[in-house]
Design a protein around this motif. Sequence first.
Motif, PDB file in Angstrom:
ATOM      1  N   ALA A 169       0.812  -1.219   0.000  1.00 60.69           N
ATOM      2  CA  ALA A 169       0.000   0.000   0.000  1.00 60.69           C
ATOM      3  C   ALA A 169       0.844   1.267   0.000  1.00 60.69           C
ATOM      4  O   ALA A 169       0.321   2.355  -0.208  1.00 60.69           O
ATOM      5  CB  ALA A 169      -0.918   0.014   1.224  1.00 60.69           C
ATOM      6  N   ARG A 170       2.156   1.133   0.226  1.00 59.54           N
ATOM      7  CA  ARG A 170       3.017   2.303   0.287  1.00 59.54           C
ATOM      8  C   ARG A 170       3.107   2.952  -1.090  1.00 59.54           C
ATOM      9  O   ARG A 170       3.322   2.259  -2.094  1.00 59.54           O
ATOM     10  CB  ARG A 170       4.412   1.892   0.754  1.00 59.54           C
ATOM     11  N   PRO A 171       2.941   4.250  -1.178  1.00 66.06           N
ATOM     12  CA  PRO A 171       3.028   4.936  -2.468  1.00 66.06           C
ATOM     13  C   PRO A 171       4.383   4.704  -3.134  1.00 66.06           C
ATOM     14  O   PRO A 171       5.408   4.614  -2.460  1.00 66.06           O
ATOM     15  CB  PRO A 171       2.852   6.411  -2.094  1.00 66.06           C
ATOM     16  N   LYS A 172       4.364   4.592  -4.464  1.00 68.79           N
ATOM     17  CA  LYS A 172       5.606   4.362  -5.202  1.00 68.79           C
ATOM     18  C   LYS A 172       6.610   5.481  -4.983  1.00 68.79           C
ATOM     19  O   LYS A 172       7.817   5.261  -4.921  1.00 68.79           O
ATOM     20  CB  LYS A 172       5.311   4.219  -6.694  1.00 68.79           C
ATOM     21  N   SER A 173       6.107   6.699  -4.876  1.00 70.60           N
ATOM     22  CA  SER A 173       6.998   7.828  -4.655  1.00 70.60           C
ATOM     23  C   SER A 173       7.761   7.688  -3.347  1.00 70.60           C
ATOM     24  O   SER A 173       8.955   7.982  -3.253  1.00 70.60           O
ATOM     25  CB  SER A 173       6.198   9.135  -4.645  1.00 70.60           C
ATOM     26  N   GLU A 174       7.053   7.189  -2.308  1.00 70.58           N
ATOM     27  CA  GLU A 174       7.694   7.000  -1.003  1.00 70.58           C
ATOM     28  C   GLU A 174       8.740   5.899  -1.086  1.00 70.58           C
ATOM     29  O   GLU A 174       9.819   6.003  -0.513  1.00 70.58           O
ATOM     30  CB  GLU A 174       6.644   6.650   0.047  1.00 70.58           C
ATOM     31  N   THR A 175       8.415   4.831  -1.841  1.00 66.13           N
ATOM     32  CA  THR A 175       9.351   3.725  -1.990  1.00 66.13           C
ATOM     33  C   THR A 175      10.614   4.185  -2.700  1.00 66.13           C
ATOM     34  O   THR A 175      11.737   3.846  -2.311  1.00 66.13           O
ATOM     35  CB  THR A 175       8.703   2.570  -2.775  1.00 66.13           C
ATOM     36  N   LYS A 176      10.432   4.990  -3.769  1.00 68.88           N
ATOM     37  CA  LYS A 176      11.582   5.508  -4.504  1.00 68.88           C
ATOM     38  C   LYS A 176      12.412   6.426  -3.633  1.00 68.88           C
ATOM     39  O   LYS A 176      13.644   6.419  -3.684  1.00 68.88           O
ATOM     40  CB  LYS A 176      11.103   6.258  -5.746  1.00 68.88           C
ATOM     41  N   LEU A 177      11.750   7.244  -2.828  1.00 65.80           N
ATOM     42  CA  LEU A 177      12.456   8.171  -1.958  1.00 65.80           C
ATOM     43  C   LEU A 177      13.283   7.416  -0.928  1.00 65.80           C
ATOM     44  O   LEU A 177      14.434   7.769  -0.651  1.00 65.80           O
ATOM     45  CB  LEU A 177      11.458   9.081  -1.244  1.00 65.80           C
ATOM     46  N   ARG A 178      12.728   6.344  -0.377  1.00 69.35           N
ATOM     47  CA  ARG A 178      13.460   5.530   0.591  1.00 69.35           C
ATOM     48  C   ARG A 178      14.671   4.890  -0.072  1.00 69.35           C
ATOM     49  O   ARG A 178      15.756   4.812   0.510  1.00 69.35           O
ATOM     50  CB  ARG A 178      12.547   4.450   1.180  1.00 69.35           C
ATOM     51  N   GLY A 179      14.484   4.396  -1.309  1.00 58.61           N
ATOM     52  CA  GLY A 179      15.584   3.790  -2.032  1.00 58.61           C
ATOM     53  C   GLY A 179      16.688   4.789  -2.328  1.00 58.61           C
ATOM     54  O   GLY A 179      17.875   4.480  -2.216  1.00 58.61           O
ATOM     55  N   PHE A 180      16.281   5.999  -2.707  1.00 54.34           N
ATOM     56  CA  PHE A 180      17.259   7.047  -2.987  1.00 54.34           C
ATOM     57  C   PHE A 180      18.043   7.408  -1.734  1.00 54.34           C
ATOM     58  O   PHE A 180      19.262   7.567  -1.753  1.00 54.34           O
ATOM     59  CB  PHE A 180      16.546   8.294  -3.539  1.00 54.34           C
ATOM     60  N   ALA A 181      17.321   7.524  -0.610  1.00 53.81           N
ATOM     61  CA  ALA A 181      17.965   7.862   0.659  1.00 53.81           C
ATOM     62  C   ALA A 181      18.951   6.773   1.075  1.00 53.81           C
ATOM     63  O   ALA A 181      20.044   7.056   1.567  1.00 53.81           O
ATOM     64  CB  ALA A 181      16.917   8.070   1.744  1.00 53.81           C
ATOM     65  N   ALA A 182      18.573   5.521   0.855  1.00 55.33           N
ATOM     66  CA  ALA A 182      19.461   4.420   1.203  1.00 55.33           C
ATOM     67  C   ALA A 182      20.715   4.417   0.353  1.00 55.33           C
ATOM     68  O   ALA A 182      21.823   4.191   0.851  1.00 55.33           O
ATOM     69  CB  ALA A 182      18.712   3.080   1.041  1.00 55.33           C
ATOM     70  N   SER A 183      20.571   4.720  -0.954  1.00 56.31           N
ATOM     71  CA  SER A 183      21.728   4.763  -1.834  1.00 56.31           C
ATOM     72  C   SER A 183      22.688   5.882  -1.458  1.00 56.31           C
ATOM     73  O   SER A 183      23.907   5.731  -1.501  1.00 56.31           O
ATOM     74  CB  SER A 183      21.290   4.899  -3.298  1.00 56.31           C
TER      75      SER A 183
END
Length: 333
Positions: free
Chosen positions: A312-326
Amino acid sequence: MRTVLAAVLIYAAGAVALTGWLYDDAARLIGESLSWLWNASDRVLGRSLLIAPLMLGVVLALGWRQARARLAGIGALLVAAVVLQLGFSFFKNAIPAMIPYYADPALAAFDRWLHFGHDPWEIAHRLIGPGLTGAMPFVYFKLWGFFATTFPILVYATDPDAGRARRYIWLYFAAWLVVGNLLATLGASVGPVYYDRLLGSERFAGLDAALASSGFAATALGHLQDMLWARWEGGGLDLGLGISAFPSMHVALATLVALYAAERSRWLAPFGAAFLAAIFVISIYSGYHYALDAYAAIGVVWVGNRLAHRLARPKSETKLRGFAASQLLRSVR
């Protein structure tokens, strides 16, 4: 909520068709279905009226327009809750006709091994005195039954977070299907209280004696145990009187309530935890379930909630988390 209702209608129709095929008694099933729907509607509506004062508070908090917009969804969930109970009851009756009860010896052995050579019911009886057995039917029947039938209505009507409400409503209906039907069929079992009656042994003779001496056998829960077994021995189909131990649907629903309460408000979290603990202990004390039944139910619901939350997590939030992790990995390097 119309999608939820459609899914439940398909599920119930499939459960009725499956049971009719297994028992080859379609005419009686139609009559049983109509009678069950009437009785279930009365129960669900009666329990829903208990939250009427809360609904008034929702109207005052959200305003009439927003509250009115939810009325159609509430109606759909009311119908879905009634039909769900019909389908679930039919499917539960069909379990031993599909897969005869076979898993109890393995479950009992693993349960004892897991608790260092002790049966969990023994531990429960040491911890809880006979003075509390009189309150068990209220908690296990009335309180659990209230949430079992009104949970999705309560969530949809009161939760301001539409995404969270939708997630928990789907989880509620999925729990009945996955825990109460699919896994219950794969792990077909009767539970400690029926172990000796099924297998003709004395493995749980101590449990029977403990239930009698504590006064539990004389309570409504104790009488229900006898009624369920009498129905099983008599054969045939009786809606609402099916036996299934692994996993525990009672504990699964209580886990769902506890997770939702904790996510909704820190003030509700203690109530949810206490409710789960009470259902957990009673399910073992009564002999309805092995502790393993409860552990499995908790695990399945918890994992289901995590997966649903992730989906249910928005794709934008998922991408943002991935970017932050990178970025964090780069900074470490």
